[in-house]
Design an enzyme around this catalytic site. Structure first.
Site, PDB file in Angstrom:
ATOM      1  N   ILE A   1     -27.797  -9.786 -70.532  1.00 18.00           N
ATOM      2  CA  ILE A   1     -29.164 -10.426 -71.349  1.00 18.00           C
ATOM      3  C   ILE A   1     -30.224 -11.624 -70.604  1.00 18.00           C
ATOM      4  O   ILE A   1     -30.517 -11.926 -70.073  1.00 18.00           O
ATOM      5  CB  ILE A   1     -28.312 -11.172 -72.146  1.00 18.00           C
TER       6      ILE A   1
ATOM      7  N   ASN B   1     -34.547  -8.373 -73.628  1.00 21.21           N
ATOM      8  CA  ASN B   1     -34.310  -9.605 -74.207  1.00 21.21           C
ATOM      9  C   ASN B   1     -35.957 -10.090 -74.230  1.00 21.21           C
ATOM     10  O   ASN B   1     -37.014 -10.806 -75.636  1.00 21.21           O
ATOM     11  CB  ASN B   1     -33.562 -10.797 -75.246  1.00 21.21           C
TER      12      ASN B   1
ATOM     13  N   TYR C   1     -49.796  -6.920 -75.854  1.00 21.14           N
ATOM     14  CA  TYR C   1     -48.451  -6.524 -76.685  1.00 21.14           C
ATOM     15  C   TYR C   1     -47.647  -5.569 -77.079  1.00 21.14           C
ATOM     16  O   TYR C   1     -46.692  -4.983 -77.493  1.00 21.14           O
ATOM     17  CB  TYR C   1     -48.200  -7.827 -78.189  1.00 21.14           C
TER      18      TYR C   1
ATOM     19  N   LYS D   1     -45.091  -3.192 -75.743  1.00 20.83           N
ATOM     20  CA  LYS D   1     -43.803  -2.664 -76.304  1.00 20.83           C
ATOM     21  C   LYS D   1     -43.967  -1.300 -76.881  1.00 20.83           C
ATOM     22  O   LYS D   1     -42.580  -0.620 -76.782  1.00 20.83           O
ATOM     23  CB  LYS D   1     -44.115  -3.510 -77.446  1.00 20.83           C
TER      24      LYS D   1
END
Length: 183
Positions: free
Chosen positions: A10, A85, A152, A156
């Site tokens: 992670i 993440n 951003y 994404k």
């Protein structure tokens, strides 16, 4: 060598969603290997490990994770998860007013580093007979333009396309590559 057959890798485990995911998986019996710039106290328990790494430095990330993934691939794994993440929302500015260095840092953290981790995951864990999952944390900004957040939105959207490509390239029953949009 990891002795647990359930493993989760992670990024961004020092706080927020990443820390919560790590804690929940440890409570469910997973060994968690966490990556972030700041230490995570929660990963000093349950035979989990923490690796300090700046995702703004893709070369450092690969130097740390490639030998680790190679080692982990030798373990008998029932389940292995990769959770991308970690992310940054900076820089916040309209296209045309961004500094190149800010844009490069943003893409390194939000897109290049997850691509490196996905590449290594797919390479080193391709022969694992257990369940393999890549979970990429995204945002509604991947599809909805947000003025001032172009970096951003672009990163994404790229992460979501990466997810779709991996899902198409690895159609095996025991391999899942998905996007999660919290909120």
């Amino acid at each position: 060598m990891i002795h647990n057959t359930k493993l989760a890798l992670i990024t961004g485990v020092s706080r927020g969603l990443g820390k919560s995911i790590a804690i929940q998986l440890m409570e469910a019996g997973y060994t968690v290997i966490g990556f972030s710039r700041k230490a995570s106290i929660s990963l000093n328990q349950n035979h989990s490990r923490f690796y300090p790494v700046d995702l703004n430095n893709p070369k450092q990330l690969q130097e740390i994770t490639e030998p680790l993934f190679e080692e982990l691939a030798q373990s008998p794994l029932e389940k292995i998860y990769l959770v991308n993440n970690a992310a940054t929302a900076s820089p916040v500015n309209i296209i045309g007013n961004l500094r190149l260095s800010e844009f490069e840092e943003h893409l390194a953290i939000n897109l290049t580093s997850p691509m490196i981790l996905c590449q290594l995951f797919c390479h080193y864990f391709k022969d694992i007979s257990g369940e393999r999952r890549i979970i990429n944390i995204s945002s509604g900004a991947a599809q909805t333009p947000v003025p001032g957040s172009g970096s951003y939105c672009v990163s994404k959207a790229g992460l979501e396309m990466l997810t779709r490509i991996i899902a198409a390239e690895y159609p095996q029953k025991n391999f899942y590559c998905i996007v999660v949009r919290p909120g």
